[in-house]
Design an enzyme around this catalytic site. Structure first.
Site, mmCIF file in Angstrom:
data_model
loop_
_atom_site.group_PDB
_atom_site.id
_atom_site.type_symbol
_atom_site.label_atom_id
_atom_site.label_comp_id
_atom_site.label_asym_id
_atom_site.label_seq_id
_atom_site.Cartn_x
_atom_site.Cartn_y
_atom_site.Cartn_z
ATOM 1 N N ASN A 113 0.823 -1.205 0.000
ATOM 2 C CA ASN A 113 0.000 0.000 0.000
ATOM 3 C C ASN A 113 0.859 1.258 0.000
ATOM 4 O O ASN A 113 1.911 1.305 0.638
ATOM 5 C CB ASN A 113 -0.927 0.013 1.216
ATOM 6 C CG ASN A 113 -1.861 -1.181 1.212
ATOM 7 O OD1 ASN A 113 -2.024 -1.820 0.165
ATOM 8 N ND2 ASN A 113 -2.459 -1.486 2.337
ATOM 9 N N HIS A 117 5.800 -0.512 -2.705
ATOM 10 C CA HIS A 117 5.370 0.296 -3.859
ATOM 11 C C HIS A 117 5.432 1.790 -3.579
ATOM 12 O O HIS A 117 4.737 2.566 -4.226
ATOM 13 C CB HIS A 117 3.947 -0.129 -4.276
ATOM 14 C CG HIS A 117 3.878 -1.545 -4.773
ATOM 15 N ND1 HIS A 117 2.718 -2.269 -4.872
ATOM 16 C CD2 HIS A 117 4.861 -2.373 -5.218
ATOM 17 C CE1 HIS A 117 2.985 -3.491 -5.343
ATOM 18 N NE2 HIS A 117 4.282 -3.581 -5.558
HETATM 19 N N1 APR Z 1 -10.405 -6.905 4.564
HETATM 20 C C1 APR Z 1 -9.448 -7.738 4.071
HETATM 21 N N2 APR Z 1 -9.287 -7.988 2.758
HETATM 22 C C2 APR Z 1 -10.137 -7.382 1.912
HETATM 23 C C3 APR Z 1 -11.162 -6.506 2.338
HETATM 24 C C4 APR Z 1 -11.283 -6.277 3.740
HETATM 25 N N3 APR Z 1 -12.224 -5.475 4.259
HETATM 26 N N4 APR Z 1 -11.826 -6.054 1.243
HETATM 27 C C5 APR Z 1 -11.244 -6.626 0.174
HETATM 28 N N5 APR Z 1 -10.230 -7.422 0.564
HETATM 29 C C6 APR Z 1 -9.309 -8.239 -0.247
HETATM 30 C C7 APR Z 1 -9.866 -8.719 -1.582
HETATM 31 O O1 APR Z 1 -10.620 -9.922 -1.392
HETATM 32 C C8 APR Z 1 -8.588 -8.952 -2.379
HETATM 33 O O2 APR Z 1 -8.061 -10.248 -2.160
HETATM 34 O O3 APR Z 1 -8.208 -7.445 -0.581
HETATM 35 C C9 APR Z 1 -7.631 -7.899 -1.795
HETATM 36 C C10 APR Z 1 -7.420 -6.695 -2.687
HETATM 37 O O4 APR Z 1 -6.750 -7.048 -3.845
HETATM 38 P P1 APR Z 1 -6.230 -5.935 -4.897
HETATM 39 O O5 APR Z 1 -7.311 -4.948 -5.120
HETATM 40 O O6 APR Z 1 -5.681 -6.640 -6.058
HETATM 41 O O7 APR Z 1 -5.085 -5.166 -4.059
HETATM 42 P P2 APR Z 1 -3.551 -5.579 -3.876
HETATM 43 O O8 APR Z 1 -3.378 -7.048 -3.825
HETATM 44 O O9 APR Z 1 -3.051 -4.770 -2.740
HETATM 45 O O10 APR Z 1 -2.909 -5.024 -5.216
HETATM 46 C C11 APR Z 1 -1.533 -5.134 -5.408
HETATM 47 O O11 APR Z 1 -1.707 -3.841 -7.394
HETATM 48 O O12 APR Z 1 -2.171 -2.064 -8.866
HETATM 49 C C12 APR Z 1 -1.675 -2.480 -7.727
HETATM 50 O O13 APR Z 1 0.190 -1.308 -7.026
HETATM 51 C C13 APR Z 1 -1.123 -1.652 -6.678
HETATM 52 O O14 APR Z 1 -0.115 -2.342 -4.594
HETATM 53 C C14 APR Z 1 -1.157 -2.615 -5.521
HETATM 54 C C15 APR Z 1 -0.995 -3.964 -6.176
#
Ligand code: APR
Length: 227
Positions: free
Chosen positions: A87, A104
């Protein structure tokens, strides 16, 4: 002291009001990655990219850490804790965690567009076109764009190799090299995942806590503190 390594993604900040990327209504549903989060986008339309991150920064500054961020900080009472976060918000720091590695980048800082090692704190939410680094080139958000190197990945991998306990919270594991970090955690190490929608997992066994971060993380933390 046992070492806990926590890898977090956008899901941990979702209940602080910050959108995830890939859930329905996620940030990448409303934007084209190629338009706002690549070096090419910055070349093409720096003003648009700057404005995109200014808006993200504004939202982050208005948000507060939730009980999941705070619970992870409480783990430090008993464990040597390293948070590795994908994040770009600063909610782990504001939640009280002492050791946070930002894979990141972090949106509250700017960086030179000529030398990524030159970073500076930003006052307030707005980074303006015309604000320059010490080399005289434009300042941009200190975030890692698609197609850019992830300078902290080696340090993060070393942390994972030394973990006694590993926790993954709120990441779809869709983005590399971050997603590959789970493979550096030794096989025998207990591994937990907190996510309301458990993503596809690599072969190793994870203990699954299928809950939102604000429910699952405090539960797991109190279990680990009572251990
Ligand atoms: N609590 C826990 N997990 C949650 C919640 C919640 N309230 N709401 C959603 N999630 C989960 C979703 O089920 C999913 O598995 O969080 C995850 C979010 O996934 P992404 O949106 O893909 O986010 P992330 O994995 O952090 O993305 C990675 O992609 O574009 C980028 O650079 C950006 O750092 C980021 C990277």
């Amino acid at each position: 002291m046992k070492k806990i390594v926590v890898l977090t993604g956008a899901g941990i900040s979702a209940e602080s009001g910050l959108k995830t990327f890939r859930d329905s209504d996620g940030l990448w549903e409303g934007y084209n990655v190629e338009d706002v989060a690549t070096p090419e986008a910055w070349q093409r339309n720096p003003k648009l990219v700057q404005e995109f991150y200014n808006q993200r920064r504004k939202t982050v500054l208005e948000a507060s850490p939730n009980v999941a961020h705070k619970a992870l900080a409480e783990l430090e009472q008993k464990y040597d804790v390293t948070i590795i976060t994908q994040n770009i918000d600063d909610l782990h720091e504001r939640g009280g965690s002492g050791k946070v590695l930002h894979l990141h980048g972090i949106i509250t800082r700017s960086q030179s567009d000529k030398n990524a090692n030159l970073t500076y704190p930003i006052k307030g939410w707005e980074l303006k076109m015309g604000e320059l680094c010490e080399l005289g080139s434009q300042l941009r958000a200190h975030v890692v764009w698609f197609g850019e190197a992830v300078p902290m990945i080696e340090e993060a991998a070393k942390e994972c190799m030394m973990a006694d306990i590993f926790i993954l919270v709120g990441s779809s594991l869709a983005v590399y090299p971050a997603a590959g970090l789970v493979n550096y955690v030794p096989r025998q190490v207990p591994k937990y995942i907190v996510d309301p929608k458990i993503p596809y997992m690599p072969s190793d066994k994870f203990i699954k806590i299928e809950e939102k971060a604000t429910v699952g993380v405090p539960l797991l933390v109190s279990e680990l503190l009572n251990d």
